[in-house]
Design a protein around this motif. Structure first.
Motif, PDB file in Angstrom:
ATOM      1  N   ASN A 606       0.842  -1.190   0.000  1.00 40.03           N
ATOM      2  CA  ASN A 606       0.000   0.000   0.000  1.00 40.03           C
ATOM      3  C   ASN A 606       0.880   1.245   0.000  1.00 40.03           C
ATOM      4  O   ASN A 606       1.900   1.297   0.690  1.00 40.03           O
ATOM      5  CB  ASN A 606      -0.923   0.010   1.221  1.00 40.03           C
ATOM      6  N   SER A 607       0.473   2.241  -0.770  1.00 41.00           N
ATOM      7  CA  SER A 607       1.232   3.492  -0.824  1.00 41.00           C
ATOM      8  C   SER A 607       1.180   4.249   0.490  1.00 41.00           C
ATOM      9  O   SER A 607       2.036   5.094   0.761  1.00 41.00           O
ATOM     10  CB  SER A 607       0.703   4.375  -1.964  1.00 41.00           C
ATOM     11  N   GLU A 608       0.155   3.969   1.315  1.00 35.64           N
ATOM     12  CA  GLU A 608       0.038   4.586   2.631  1.00 35.64           C
ATOM     13  C   GLU A 608       0.269   3.526   3.700  1.00 35.64           C
ATOM     14  O   GLU A 608       0.027   2.331   3.470  1.00 35.64           O
ATOM     15  CB  GLU A 608      -1.363   5.198   2.819  1.00 35.64           C
ATOM     16  N   ASN A 609       0.701   3.973   4.877  1.00 33.21           N
ATOM     17  CA  ASN A 609       0.806   3.050   5.996  1.00 33.21           C
ATOM     18  C   ASN A 609      -0.576   2.875   6.600  1.00 33.21           C
ATOM     19  O   ASN A 609      -1.223   3.850   6.988  1.00 33.21           O
ATOM     20  CB  ASN A 609       1.783   3.583   7.044  1.00 33.21           C
ATOM     21  N   ILE A 610      -1.046   1.656   6.680  1.00 30.99           N
ATOM     22  CA  ILE A 610      -2.416   1.396   7.142  1.00 30.99           C
ATOM     23  C   ILE A 610      -2.501   1.353   8.658  1.00 30.99           C
ATOM     24  O   ILE A 610      -3.614   1.225   9.200  1.00 30.99           O
ATOM     25  CB  ILE A 610      -2.938   0.065   6.566  1.00 30.99           C
ATOM     26  N   CYS A 611      -1.381   1.461   9.359  1.00 25.15           N
ATOM     27  CA  CYS A 611      -1.364   1.389  10.817  1.00 25.15           C
ATOM     28  C   CYS A 611      -1.391   2.788  11.423  1.00 25.15           C
ATOM     29  O   CYS A 611      -0.866   3.738  10.851  1.00 25.15           O
ATOM     30  CB  CYS A 611      -0.123   0.648  11.303  1.00 25.15           C
ATOM     31  N   PRO A 612      -1.995   2.927  12.604  1.00 22.03           N
ATOM     32  CA  PRO A 612      -1.955   4.218  13.300  1.00 22.03           C
ATOM     33  C   PRO A 612      -0.513   4.643  13.564  1.00 22.03           C
ATOM     34  O   PRO A 612       0.381   3.798  13.697  1.00 22.03           O
ATOM     35  CB  PRO A 612      -2.706   3.930  14.609  1.00 22.03           C
ATOM     36  N   PRO A 613      -0.258   5.935  13.672  1.00 21.69           N
ATOM     37  CA  PRO A 613       1.124   6.439  13.770  1.00 21.69           C
ATOM     38  C   PRO A 613       1.938   5.836  14.903  1.00 21.69           C
ATOM     39  O   PRO A 613       3.057   5.386  14.694  1.00 21.69           O
ATOM     40  CB  PRO A 613       0.932   7.947  13.960  1.00 21.69           C
ATOM     41  N   ASN A 614       1.384   5.824  16.124  1.00 20.23           N
ATOM     42  CA  ASN A 614       2.170   5.315  17.251  1.00 20.23           C
ATOM     43  C   ASN A 614       2.459   3.832  17.131  1.00 20.23           C
ATOM     44  O   ASN A 614       3.496   3.349  17.586  1.00 20.23           O
ATOM     45  CB  ASN A 614       1.450   5.606  18.575  1.00 20.23           C
ATOM     46  N   GLU A 629      10.099   7.899  -6.980  1.00 24.41           N
ATOM     47  CA  GLU A 629       9.342   6.830  -7.620  1.00 24.41           C
ATOM     48  C   GLU A 629       8.267   6.311  -6.666  1.00 24.41           C
ATOM     49  O   GLU A 629       8.268   6.609  -5.474  1.00 24.41           O
ATOM     50  CB  GLU A 629      10.269   5.689  -8.050  1.00 24.41           C
ATOM     51  N   ARG A 630       7.368   5.524  -7.234  1.00 25.75           N
ATOM     52  CA  ARG A 630       6.321   4.903  -6.436  1.00 25.75           C
ATOM     53  C   ARG A 630       6.930   3.917  -5.446  1.00 25.75           C
ATOM     54  O   ARG A 630       7.778   3.109  -5.796  1.00 25.75           O
ATOM     55  CB  ARG A 630       5.357   4.163  -7.372  1.00 25.75           C
ATOM     56  N   THR A 631       6.534   4.025  -4.187  1.00 27.03           N
ATOM     57  CA  THR A 631       6.991   3.093  -3.157  1.00 27.03           C
ATOM     58  C   THR A 631       5.784   2.540  -2.411  1.00 27.03           C
ATOM     59  O   THR A 631       4.727   3.173  -2.352  1.00 27.03           O
ATOM     60  CB  THR A 631       7.938   3.766  -2.156  1.00 27.03           C
TER      61      THR A 631
END
Length: 644
Positions: A606-614, A629-631
Motif C-alpha cells: 500500500n502506498s500509505e501506511n495502514i497502521c496508526p502512527p504510534n 518513484e512509487r513506493t
C-alpha cells in the motif's frame, strides 16, 4: 455450542489468565488486519491481545514516503480561472497520485486503534504455547499484536482454533519497497514454492475518494501481476455530503431545506398528539421584505413571459458539467416552481403564512395568466380560486409548511429531471422506474385511478381524484378540526368528505426525500466519473444500476452523511486509463497444498501506511527518505495449516 460462544469461552479464559497484564478484546478485527490479510481471513469477530496506552493523544507521525520538493512554480503558470471540473485534469495522473496529488482523506483506522501497542514477540509466543490455550476449545482466531522487536519485525501472531487442523499465522512488516521490486519471481521465492493458485487484486487511486479495483486469479507457476484484458473491474466511489462541489451545492441545499421543513412538520404533529399547543416553526428562509414579496407574487402570477418555454436545450451536445450549470439557472415554467423560490425565503412561520394569504388573494382577485400545470395541492387551490369555485382558504397548523414541502419536492425533482435528460445520461423512462411502494391500500380512496407508481408520481404527490369527483366545498378547517382530524392527514388518509388545504404523510415524505437524495448521489458519482475517467459510454448503465436500487431512507442530512457506489465495469473501458500505471495498492494471495498441509501467503502493498502512527513507529526504517518513484509499505502474512 455455537462457534461464537466457543470463541467467547477462549476470550474469558484469556481474560482470567492474562487480563491483568494485557488488554484483551473480543469483537471486530482491527482495520489494518482486515486490509492486510483480507476480510475472509480476518473474519467477523476475533480475540485481540495487546497493550493499551492512553497516556496522550496519538502523535501525528507521517508514515508515508515523502515526495521530493519540486522546483518553485512561477505564479504566471497558475491558471485559477478555469473550471475545477475538467475531463483532462486528472486522467494522466493516475500513475502517480500518491506523489503528485495531495490526497485529503480521513484516517483508514479507527480512533481506538491509535491506543493499541504491541507486546514482546516472545511473550506472545509463550502464551500461544501455554497449556491452557492449547486445551481451549473454540472456532475462530486469537491474534496477538506484537511490537516488532524481533529481526523479522513481527506485527501479529495468529492462533486459529480448528477442529481438524493445526493452524498458525504470522504477519510481519517488510518495510518500504520501490514498485519495481514487486515481481512475480520475488513473490514466488518468498512463498517458498510454485503456487497452485494465485488471486491478485490491484487497486488504482483515481481520485481522493474513487478507486478502481482489478482482480483475477491464475494457476500459473509464475503469475502475471498485471492483467487488464480479462480481469474483473470494480469502481468504488464515496460521496460525502460535506464535500459537495460548488457545482451541485445549490441542489443539496434545497434537499436540506426540504428535510428541515419535513422535520418541523413531524415535530409539530407529535406535539399536537401530546396536547401541546404551539405554532409550527419555519427556519429555512433568509428573510424578505413582505411588500417586495407581495409584488413578486403578483408579477409571477400575472406575467405573460412565463409562457416562454426554455426548459429544453434542443439537440445541442453539452458537457455534463455545463448541463448542471444550466439547470441552476434554467427558466422555471410552472407557477408553483416559481413560487417555491419566493416562499422559501420567508423569515418565519408567521411570514410564510402571510405570504400564502397574499398568494390566495392574488389568485382570487386578479386574472391569473400563469395557470399552474402541476398537480400538487397548491396548484389545485390556485386553479379553483382563479375559476371562482373556491372560498378563500385559511391555512392553519402545519398546512403552510406542508404546501411548501410539496411544491419544493416537485421543483427539485424537475431540476434533476432536466440534468439527466438533457445530458442524455438516461431517459425520462429510467427516472420513472418504480421506486417507491404504493401507499397503504386501506388509506386510499376507492375512486382513485390506478396510476403507474413512478419516481415522477412519487415526488409529484397525490394522484388526481377520479371521474366521480367530489364537490370541493369544505375548504376552511378551524384549529379544533385540524387537530381532531389530523390523524387522517398525518397518516396519509384522504378525506372523502371534503377538499383539504394540504396533505402530509410522514413515511411517504421520507421516501420522496430519500429518492431525491439517491438521485443527487448518483449525479455526484457520475460527475466524478466524468471528471476523472470520462467514461461517457457507461453512464446509462451506471444510472440504471444505481437508480433501480431501493433508496436508503434519509431523515436528516449532515456533512458526515455519505453514499458509496460500487459497480462492475468491463475491463476494456478502463484499459487505456490504467495501462502502464502502478497500482496504489496490491493484494496478492498465493496457495499451495497437498493432502496433509496447506501453505497460504498473502502479500499486501500500500502506498500509505495502514497502521496508526504510534503503532507504526515500531516498523520505521531508513528506506523512507525523499523518493521520487512509487513506493509501497509492504506486509507479509504466512499461514500454515496441517492435519492433526
Amino acid at each position: 455450542m455455537l462457534p461464537s460462544a466457543n470463541l467467547a469461552n477462549v476470550y474469558a479464559e484469556l481474560m482470567r489468565r492474562c487480563g491483568e497484564s494485557y488488554t484483551i478484546t473480543y469483537g471486530a478485527p482491527p482495520t489494518y488486519l482486515v486490509s492486510a490479510v483480507g476480510s475472509a481471513e480476518a473474519g467477523r469477530k476475533v480475540v485481540l491481545v495487546f497493550k493499551e496506552d492512553r497516556s496522550g493523544a496519538a502523535a501525528r507521525i507521517r508514515t508515508t514516503p515523502t515526495k521530493a520538493v519540486p522546483g518553485k512554480i512561477d505564479s504566471a503558470d497558475l491558471d485559477l480561472t478555469g473550471s475545477p471540473l475538467k475531463d483532462d485534469c486528472l486522467v494522466d495522473a493516475i500513475a502517480d497520485l500518491s506523489i503528485d496529488l495531495q490526497l485529503e482523506h480521513s484516517n483508514s483506522w479507527k480512533l481506538e486503534e491509535e491506543y493499541q501497542r504491541g507486546i514482546p514477540v516472545d511473550k506472545a509466543r509463550s502464551i500461544i504455547c501455554s497449556e491452557f490455550l492449547q486445551m481451549c476449545e473454540g472456532l475462530g482466531s486469537v491474534w496477538f499484536l506484537c511490537d516488532g522487536s524481533d529481526s523479522g519485525q513481527t506485527q501479529l501472531l495468529q492462533y486459529e482454533f480448528n477442529p481438524s487442523h493445526f493452524s498458525r499465522g504470522i504477519m510481519s512488516y517488510q518495510g518500504v519497497l520501490p514498485a519495481y521490486m514487486v515481481t512475480s519471481q520475488s513473490l514466488v521465492r518468498q512463498h517458498g514454492k510454485a503456487p497452485q493458485d494465485t488471486v491478485i487484486e490491484n487497486s488504482y487511486q483515481v481520485g481522493p475518494h474513487m478507486r478502481l479495483r482489478c482482480s483475477w486469479s491464475s494457476n500459473a507457476a509464475l503469475p502475471s501481476l498485471a492483467n487488464l484484458n480479462d480481469c474483473e473491474v470494480a469502481l468504488n466511489h464515496t460521496f460525502r455530503v460535506g464535500e459537495c462541489s460548488p457545482l451541485t451545492q445549490d441542489f443539496m441545499n434545497q434537499l436540506r431545506i426540504l428535510l428541515f421543513i419535513r422535520e418541523d412538520i413531524v415535530s409539530f404533529h407529535k406535539d399536537v398528539k401530546r396536547g401541546i399547543a404551539r405554532d409550527p416553526i419555519y427556519r429555512c428562509g433568509s428573510g424578505i421584505d413582505m411588500e417586495e414579496l407581495r409584488e413578486s407574487i403578483n408579477q409571477t402570477m400575472t406575467d405573460v413571459s412565463g409562457f416562454v418555454n426554455c426548459y429544453g436545450i434542443g439537440n445541442v451536445e453539452l458537457d455534463l458539467e455545463d448541463v448542471v450549470q444550466r439547470a441552476k439557472v434554467r427558466r422555471l415554467t410552472d407557477l408553483t416552481d416559481k413560487l417555491w423560490e419566493l416562499l422559501k425565503s420567508c423569515d418565519s412561520y408567521k411570514d410564510l403564512k402571510m405570504a400564502f394569504n397574499m398568494l390566495f388573494q392574488c389568485a382570487a382577485r386578479y386574472n391569473i395568466v400563469n395557470t399552474p400545470t402541476n398537480k400538487n395541492r397548491l396548484a389545485k387551490l390556485i386553479t379553483e380560486l382563479a375559476n371562482r369555485r373556491l372560498a378563500m382558504p385559511c391555512l392553519s397548523g402545519a398546512e403552510p409548511l406542508e404546501l411548501l414541502l410539496e411544491i419544493g419536492l416537485e421543483k427539485l425533482y424537475k431540476d434533476y429531471e432536466f440534468i439527466y435528460t438533457e445530458s442524455k445520461m438516461c431517459s425520462t423512462n429510467l427516472l420513472k422506474e418504480d421506486c417507491i411502494e404504493a401507499a397503504n391500500d386501506g388509506g386510499s380512496p376507492q375512486n382513485l385511478p390506478q396510476l403507474r407508481k413512478s419516481l415522477h408520481n412519487a415526488v409529484r404527490g397525490d394522484p388526481t381524484p377520479g371521474a366521480a369527483g367530489i364537490r370541493k366545498t369544505l375548504l376552511h378547517h378551524n384549529g379544533a378540526n385540524v387537530k381532531s382530524g389530523n390523524a387522517g392527514k398525518y397518516a396519509g388518509d384522504d378525506d372523502d368528505a371534503g377538499f383539504k388545504n394540504s396533505h402530509f404523510d410522514e413515511h411517504e415524505s421520507t421516501e420522496r426525500v430519500s429518492k431525491l437524495f439517491q438521485i443527487h448521489c448518483t449525479l455526484e458519482h457520475l460527475l466524478m466519473m466524468h471528471i476523472h475517467l470520462n467514461l461517457s459510454n457507461v453512464y446509462n448503465d451506471v444510472c440504471s444500476e444505481l437508480l433501480k436500487k431501493p433508496p436508503k431512507l434519509v431523515e436528516a442530512i449532515d456533512d458526515q452523511l455519505s453514499d458509496v457506489m460500487d459497480i462492475r465495469l468491463s475491463a476494456h473501458h478502463v484499459r487505456d486509463h490504467l495501462d502502464g500505471k502502478d497500482p496504489y495498492s496490491r493484494h496478492i494471495t498465493m496457495r499451495s497444498h497437498n493432502k496433509f498441509r496447506e501453505l497460504k501467503t498473502v502479500f499486501y502493498f500500500n502506498s500509505e501506511n495502514i497502521c496508526p502512527p504510534n503503532l507504526a513507529q515500531c516498523f520505521q526504517c531508513d528506506d523512507k527518505e525523499m523518493v521520487k518513484e512509487r513506493t509501497y509499505h509492504a506486509w507479509l502474512y504466512r499461514k500454515i495449516r496441517s492435519l492433526k
